[in-house]
Scaffold this motif. Structure first.
Motif, PDB file in Angstrom:
ATOM      1  N   ILE A  73       0.833  -1.314   0.162  1.00 20.07           N
ATOM      2  CA  ILE A  73      -0.014  -0.053   0.101  1.00 20.07           C
ATOM      3  C   ILE A  73       0.855   1.201   0.067  1.00 20.07           C
ATOM      4  N   ALA A  74       1.943   1.095   0.852  1.00 21.33           N
ATOM      5  CA  ALA A  74       2.715   2.464   0.954  1.00 21.33           C
ATOM      6  C   ALA A  74       3.754   2.636  -0.441  1.00 21.33           C
ATOM      7  N   ASN A  75       4.052   1.696  -1.006  1.00 17.42           N
ATOM      8  CA  ASN A  75       4.854   1.881  -2.500  1.00 17.42           C
ATOM      9  C   ASN A  75       3.817   2.325  -3.459  1.00 17.42           C
ATOM     10  N   LEU A  76       2.614   1.884  -3.551  1.00 15.64           N
ATOM     11  CA  LEU A  76       1.646   2.190  -4.416  1.00 15.64           C
ATOM     12  C   LEU A  76       1.145   3.631  -4.263  1.00 15.64           C
ATOM     13  N   SER A  77       1.128   3.769  -2.973  1.00 15.55           N
ATOM     14  CA  SER A  77       0.493   5.416  -2.721  1.00 15.55           C
ATOM     15  C   SER A  77       1.683   6.282  -3.234  1.00 15.55           C
ATOM     16  N   GLY A  78       2.834   6.022  -2.709  1.00 15.58           N
ATOM     17  CA  GLY A  78       4.143   6.998  -3.282  1.00 15.58           C
ATOM     18  C   GLY A  78       4.003   7.217  -4.915  1.00 15.58           C
ATOM     19  N   LEU A  79       3.840   5.893  -5.547  1.00 16.20           N
ATOM     20  CA  LEU A  79       3.720   6.027  -7.231  1.00 16.20           C
ATOM     21  C   LEU A  79       2.509   6.826  -7.545  1.00 16.20           C
TER      22      LEU A  79
END
Length: 444
Positions: free
Chosen positions: A218-224
């Motif tokens: 979730i964190a990586n996708l939110s940043g992207l």
């Protein structure tokens, strides 16, 4: 498994006109209050005598109590102190035409006032303060009635609710203590959020009932998504942190609320479950530099059409970090539920999000999500070329290219760490206790 009484009890949130008790020795002030609050649809009881007001307060419920400070027979401090003893849940507001700091402090300490306004006041400000106070009163009343209904329906939930507050206070106090220690240690570097987030992420990772890998996705996708929306680097990082900590409020709850799918919980348990964003915001409150992260987590269940919780915000009213977090969270949850190969699962999860574009999610966020999914996610956390070595080949001055975790998933050293003689020796010692050497990525 929690058993349920088939006869469900429905608790209706308090409604109707706001009930206000006003005390002032000036008839003109009482007249203005009657007219102003009456036009706002409130039920107003006016008094120019403190004793009479207290007698009525003992017989009737009022959501808000308003008192003047300077009165001849009983001043505002004495009246509000006695009113607090009679109706402790009522919200108390102090009015004063004098800049009397000592009296105001006494009213705060002894009368337990919730707000303070100076005469002459602005009617809009007064009405706003009263409505906000009444909302707090009604929310407390609603929660109290809800807890009573839950206790009468299910003995196991009674035990859960009885222990929940103590559990929240205990675990929140522990996390707050750690956060205060971090705040003290990093006052000169307020922009260094990473240590705080990694510490809390370790708490999540150590909990066997919470999927820390899902939090990472979730964190990586939110940043992207934030990058695809063209937001600044600071917003991208804060949004990513919100993804890591979206579930941190669950740490203060009984695992019975999150160790199984949400659809298997009772309606009462689901209501308790959806309070975890508010608990997370409370946990993060001591870390002032993470206020935007806490705000995004708190509003993560708002919907673009205004039908979400906790505030029913709509469209641009919802913080952009919360909108991104909601789309990324739901996509990852659907991705993990789906069956089939990776591409099939991605396609199905994305279609579900696109189905609710414009209703649950901002259309631009959905478009950015789609772009982010098609990006090369495997390279987002790497910069430059890497060498893979074991601990025995480490040397002081080397820079860590990817965080090192223990076999239980606990972070040992963060990405970007510059090795010293001490950390090299410690890692080599740990490697001697492992059946296989570490695989350490070093920037070259």
């Amino acid at each position: 498994m929690v058993e349920h009484d088939p006869e469900q009890v429905t608790i209706i949130p308090p409604a109707g006109p706001i009930r206000v008790l006003c005390l002032d020795d000036e008839p003109s002030v009482l007249k203005v209050l009657r007219r102003t609050l009456g036009f706002a649809g409130m039920e107003v009881s006016l008094f120019d005598c403190g004793e009479q007001a207290l007698q009525t307060l003992a017989q009737q419920d009022y959501e808000v109590i308003i008192s003047d400070m300077r009165m001849p027979e009983m001043d505002g401090v004495e009246f509000l102190t006695k009113a607090r003893q009679i109706a402790p849940q009522s919200q108390r507001i102090l009015l004063s035409g004098y800049a009397d700091m000592d009296s105001t402090i006494a009213a705060i300490n002894e009368g337990g006032i919730h707000n303070f306004l100076q005469k002459p006041w602005q009617n809009e400000a007064l009405i706003h303060v009263i409505k906000d106070a009444a909302e707090k009163y009604r929310l407390k009343q609603y929660n109290s009635e809800l807890q009573t209904a839950i206790s009468s329906q299910n003995e196991q939930l009674k035990v859960l609710n009885g222990n929940l507050e103590e559990l929240v206070e205990k675990r929140t106090a522990q996390i707050r203590t750690v956060l205060r220690q971090l705040e003290t240690a990093n006052k000169r570097e307020q922009d260094e959020h990473k240590a705080t987030v990694e510490l809390l992420y370790n708490f999540i990772n150590a909990n066997p009932y919470i999927d820390a890998d899902m939090a990472k996705q979730i964190a990586n996708l939110s940043g992207l998504i934030a990058q695809k929306l063209g937001l600044g680097d600071k917003v991208v990082q804060l949004t990513k942190m919100a993804g890591y900590l979206a579930q941190v409020g669950l740490l203060a709850m009984d695992p019975v609320l999150y160790d199984k799918p949400l659809e298997q919980l009772s309606s009462e348990q689901r209501k308790l479950f959806f309070t975890h964003p508010a608990t997370a915001q409370l946990m993060l409150m001591p870390a002032q530099h993470l206020s935007d992260v806490g705000e995004a987590i708190y509003h993560q269940f708002e919907k673009y059409n205004g039908q979400g919780i906790p505030k029913g915000l709509k469209g641009k009213q919802i913080p952009i970090g919360a909108q991104i977090l909601a789309a990324a969270r739901d996509y990852v949850e659907n991705l993990l539920k789906n069956q089939g190969d990776k591409e099939t699962r991605r396609g199905h999860a994305l279609e579900i999000i696109k189905m609710y574009s414009g209703s649950f999610y901002h259309p631009k966020v959905v478009l950015a999500l789609e772009q982010a999914i098609h990006a090369d996610m495997s390279t987002t956390n790497q910069v430059g070329s890497m060498n893979i070595i074991n601990a025995q080949a480490l040397k002081s001055g080397m820079e860590l290219g990817l965080a090192i975790h223990s076999h239980k998933g606990i972070m040992l050293l963060p990405k970007g760490h510059i090795f010293t003689d001490a950390t090299v020796a410690k890692l080599q010692q740990l490697e001697m206790q492992k059946p296989t050497p570490f695989r350490i990525l070093i920037k070259t």
